[in-house]
Scaffold this motif. Structure first.
Motif, PDB file in Angstrom:
ATOM      1  N   GLU A  97     102.183 -15.296  46.283  1.00  0.00           N
ATOM      2  CA  GLU A  97     103.293 -16.011  45.641  1.00  0.00           C
ATOM      3  C   GLU A  97     103.081 -16.168  44.139  1.00  0.00           C
ATOM      4  OE1 GLU A  97     106.103 -16.569  47.087  1.00  0.00           O
ATOM      5  OE2 GLU A  97     105.350 -15.926  49.042  1.00  0.00           O
ATOM      6  N   ASN A  98     101.851 -16.330  43.706  1.00  0.00           N
ATOM      7  CA  ASN A  98     101.563 -16.557  42.286  1.00  0.00           C
ATOM      8  C   ASN A  98     101.428 -15.272  41.476  1.00  0.00           C
ATOM      9  OD1 ASN A  98     101.567 -19.321  42.630  1.00  0.00           O
ATOM     10  ND2 ASN A  98      99.377 -19.413  43.021  1.00  0.00           N
ATOM     11  N   LEU A  99     101.454 -14.147  42.141  1.00  0.00           N
ATOM     12  CA  LEU A  99     101.238 -12.876  41.465  1.00  0.00           C
ATOM     13  C   LEU A  99     102.422 -12.504  40.581  1.00  0.00           C
ATOM     14  CD1 LEU A  99      98.963 -10.826  41.504  1.00  0.00           C
ATOM     15  CD2 LEU A  99     100.198  -9.568  43.222  1.00  0.00           C
ATOM     16  N   LYS A 100     102.125 -12.134  39.343  1.00  0.00           N
ATOM     17  CA  LYS A 100     103.127 -11.652  38.395  1.00  0.00           C
ATOM     18  C   LYS A 100     102.517 -10.483  37.643  1.00  0.00           C
ATOM     19  CE  LYS A 100     105.641 -15.941  37.395  1.00  0.00           C
ATOM     20  NZ  LYS A 100     106.335 -16.015  38.571  1.00  0.00           N
ATOM     21  N   MET A 101     103.351  -9.574  37.239  1.00  0.00           N
ATOM     22  CA  MET A 101     102.873  -8.398  36.515  1.00  0.00           C
ATOM     23  C   MET A 101     102.492  -8.788  35.093  1.00  0.00           C
ATOM     24  SD  MET A 101     104.745  -4.774  36.052  1.00  0.00           S
ATOM     25  CE  MET A 101     103.916  -3.394  35.329  1.00  0.00           C
ATOM     26  N   THR A 106     100.055  -1.190  34.398  1.00  0.00           N
ATOM     27  CA  THR A 106     100.968  -0.064  34.564  1.00  0.00           C
ATOM     28  C   THR A 106     101.808  -0.279  35.816  1.00  0.00           C
ATOM     29  OG1 THR A 106      99.462   1.243  35.934  1.00  0.00           O
ATOM     30  CG2 THR A 106      99.273   1.499  33.529  1.00  0.00           C
ATOM     31  N   ILE A 107     102.843   0.501  35.921  1.00  0.00           N
ATOM     32  CA  ILE A 107     103.737   0.404  37.076  1.00  0.00           C
ATOM     33  C   ILE A 107     103.018   0.833  38.360  1.00  0.00           C
ATOM     34  CG2 ILE A 107     104.767   2.687  36.912  1.00  0.00           C
ATOM     35  CD1 ILE A 107     106.676  -0.552  37.612  1.00  0.00           C
ATOM     36  N   LYS A 108     101.940   1.561  38.246  1.00  0.00           N
ATOM     37  CA  LYS A 108     101.149   1.976  39.402  1.00  0.00           C
ATOM     38  C   LYS A 108     100.158   0.884  39.812  1.00  0.00           C
ATOM     39  CE  LYS A 108      99.119   4.831  42.317  1.00  0.00           C
ATOM     40  NZ  LYS A 108      99.055   4.181  43.562  1.00  0.00           N
TER      41      LYS A 108
END
Length: 146
Positions: A97-101, A106-108
């Motif tokens: 839930e806490n994960l953000k980019m 990179t998109i990979k």
């Protein structure tokens, strides 16, 4: 290991821990052969469990009397107790839930990070739908990928 035992038609012995039925009076040779094969499955399953692991694993299950008992001990050893798995699940769900980019990812890399957490959640035995995973990826991408 579960799959390995299934391939060799031994999982039912581990899962059910049942003994084969006694032979009827005047059995045929085929019935005797079938009965002997069914009796040997318990020992084959124990051999698979004992031989396919390390020496450390063997010492933990060598005193077990049945494949089911050995499997239960292995499961407890490697997956932890129900309370431990529940706590792990809470931690993995929180991480999910806490994960953000991040901006430098990179998109990979980002979906790989998400899938690592999702796979851990699924290994514990909880179901996380594919649509929820896709939604997470789409909603948490950084602005330059929008």
């Amino acid at each position: 290991m579960n799959t390995y035992l299934q391939v060799h038609d031994l999982w039912n012995v581990v899962d059910n821990n049942t003994e084969p039925a006694l032979l009827r009076a005047n059995p045929t040779m085929a019935q005797i052969r079938q009965h002997n094969e069914e009796c040997a499955k318990k020992h084959k399953a124990m051999a698979c469990l004992q031989n396919d692991g390390s020496d450390v694993i063997f010492t933990r299950i060598m005193a077990c009397d049945s494949p089911k008992q050995a499997w239960k001990k292995l499961k407890e050893e490697f997956m932890g107790s129900d309370k431990t798995r529940q706590q792990q699940l809470i931690n993995f769900r929180r991480d999910f839930e806490n994960l953000k980019m991040r901006e430098l990812e990179t998109i990979k890399q980002y979906p790989d990070k998400i899938m690592a957490i999702v796979n851990n959640i699924r290994l514990i035995g909880d179901d996380l739908s594919d649509s929820r995973v896709v939604e997470k990826v789409i909603t948490t991408l950084s602005e330059n990928f929008e």
